[in-house]
Scaffold this motif. Structure first.
Motif, short mmCIF file in Angstrom:
data_model
loop_
_atom_site.label_atom_id
_atom_site.label_comp_id
_atom_site.label_asym_id
_atom_site.label_seq_id
_atom_site.Cartn_x
_atom_site.Cartn_y
_atom_site.Cartn_z
N SER A 169 42.21 36.51 49.07
CA SER A 169 42.03 35.69 47.87
C SER A 169 42.98 36.12 46.76
CB SER A 169 40.57 35.79 47.39
OG SER A 169 40.37 35.03 46.22
N ALA A 170 43.16 37.43 46.60
CA ALA A 170 44.08 37.92 45.58
C ALA A 170 45.52 37.52 45.88
CB ALA A 170 43.97 39.44 45.46
N GLN A 171 45.90 37.60 47.16
CA GLN A 171 47.26 37.18 47.55
C GLN A 171 47.44 35.68 47.33
OE1 GLN A 171 49.70 39.27 48.45
NE2 GLN A 171 48.30 40.99 48.15
N ALA A 172 46.42 34.91 47.64
CA ALA A 172 46.51 33.46 47.44
C ALA A 172 46.64 33.12 45.96
CB ALA A 172 45.27 32.77 48.04
N ALA A 173 45.94 33.86 45.10
CA ALA A 173 46.02 33.59 43.66
C ALA A 173 47.44 33.79 43.15
CB ALA A 173 45.05 34.51 42.91
N LYS A 174 48.16 34.76 43.72
CA LYS A 174 49.55 34.97 43.31
C LYS A 174 50.42 33.77 43.66
CE LYS A 174 49.27 40.01 43.87
NZ LYS A 174 49.77 41.18 44.65
N ALA A 175 49.99 33.02 44.68
CA ALA A 175 50.73 31.84 45.09
C ALA A 175 50.20 30.57 44.42
CB ALA A 175 50.67 31.68 46.61
N GLY A 176 49.27 30.75 43.47
CA GLY A 176 48.73 29.61 42.75
C GLY A 176 47.59 28.89 43.43
N ILE A 177 46.99 29.54 44.42
CA ILE A 177 45.86 28.95 45.15
C ILE A 177 44.62 29.78 44.82
CG2 ILE A 177 45.00 28.24 47.40
CD1 ILE A 177 47.94 28.66 48.38
N TYR A 178 43.67 29.18 44.15
CA TYR A 178 42.53 29.94 43.65
C TYR A 178 41.30 29.67 44.49
CZ TYR A 178 45.76 30.52 39.84
OH TYR A 178 46.89 30.82 39.11
N THR A 179 40.78 30.73 45.07
CA THR A 179 39.64 30.68 45.97
C THR A 179 38.62 31.73 45.55
OG1 THR A 179 40.53 32.30 47.52
CG2 THR A 179 41.18 30.01 47.86
N ILE A 180 37.46 31.70 46.17
CA ILE A 180 36.45 32.74 45.95
C ILE A 180 36.15 33.39 47.29
CG2 ILE A 180 34.05 33.23 45.30
CD1 ILE A 180 34.19 31.03 43.28
N PRO A 181 36.29 34.70 47.41
CA PRO A 181 35.96 35.37 48.67
C PRO A 181 34.44 35.36 48.90
CG PRO A 181 36.54 36.98 46.99
CD PRO A 181 36.84 35.63 46.41
N VAL A 182 34.05 35.02 50.10
CA VAL A 182 32.62 34.93 50.41
C VAL A 182 31.93 36.27 50.23
CG1 VAL A 182 30.98 34.48 52.28
CG2 VAL A 182 32.94 32.97 51.94
#
Length: 232
Positions: free
Chosen positions: A158-171
């Motif tokens: 999730s942290a790596q995705a946020a750096k790419a502009g994709i915001y998620t929540i880890p389960v």
């Protein structure tokens, strides 16, 4: 339904309260919505919480409570202490909007729209990312869970995705007990199909490149606060 009735029976036997946060039950796709606990409750054990921020729009900032009759005075007193400034004009407009049938029509339109977007997300994941992200049909709501391979830490991904502009929540951040497998909560309601497809392609790249996100890296990434992200 069986689970809901069992929970109500447990609450009555144990003199317990149930807080029912029912913010998106209108969006059920495979069948009709299951009746709320509050509507099934015959013993006054359910405090029902709702909001219009999901079914209409977030800036409306209007929510509501349905409380058992013997709690009305306590809740009214607490309400008076904490907040006396609910917007009257917005409440009156919303009351008319509901009474004239516009809210029900709006929900029907949005249910069809969200069903399409949900189908696009599930189909894209299964066709293009099935080896790295598993998902099941979600009957209701505005999110699905994409389950990661067991060797990947979802907080790190999730942290790596946020750096790419994709915001998620880890389960894992939403679970009380440790899980044997991590996942990402993915929202689809706010995005057009083409945006969903592109975001999933970008997420696929992130996951495939997340070799440093092994389970052993969990402690290294535990400082990441998933709740500062919106769900993509």
């Amino acid at each position: 339904m069986r689970n809901r009735l069992q929970l109500l029976d447990w609450a009555a036997r144990n003199d317990a309260w149930i807080l029912e946060d029912d913010f998106d039950s209108e969006y059920r796709y495979g069948s009709r919505p299951i009746p709320a606990l509050q509507g099934l409750d015959g013993n006054g054990r359910v405090i029902y919480i709702g909001t219009f921020s999901k079914v209409l729009f977030a800036t409306l900032r209007l929510g509501y409570l349905i409380v058992p009759e013997d709690l009305l005075d306590a809740f009214a007193a607490a309400r008076w202490v904490f907040d006396r400034g609910s917007p009257l004009v917005e409440q009156a407009a919303l009351a008319d909007f509901i009474a004239e049938g516009h809210l029900a029509s709006h929900i029907r339109r949005m249910r069809a729209l969200y069903m399409e977007r949900r189908s696009v997300m599930i189909r894209t994941i299964r066709q293009e990312m099935g080896d790295i992200l598993e998902t099941w049909d979600s009957e209701a709501g505005m999110h699905i869970v994409g389950w990661l391979p067991s060797h990947l830490d979802d907080s790190c991904v999730s942290a790596q995705a946020a750096k790419a502009g994709i915001y998620t929540i880890p389960v894992s951040s939403l679970s009380i007990l440790p899980r044997s497998r991590g996942g990402l909560a993915l929202g689809y309601a706010a995005f057009k199909p083409e945006v969903i497809r592109k975001s999933l392609r970008d997420l696929e790249i992130v996951i495939r490149q997340s070799s440093s996100c092994g389970v052993r890296g969990r402690e290294r990434h535990k400082e990441v606060d998933p709740f500062r992200h919106e769900v993509a």
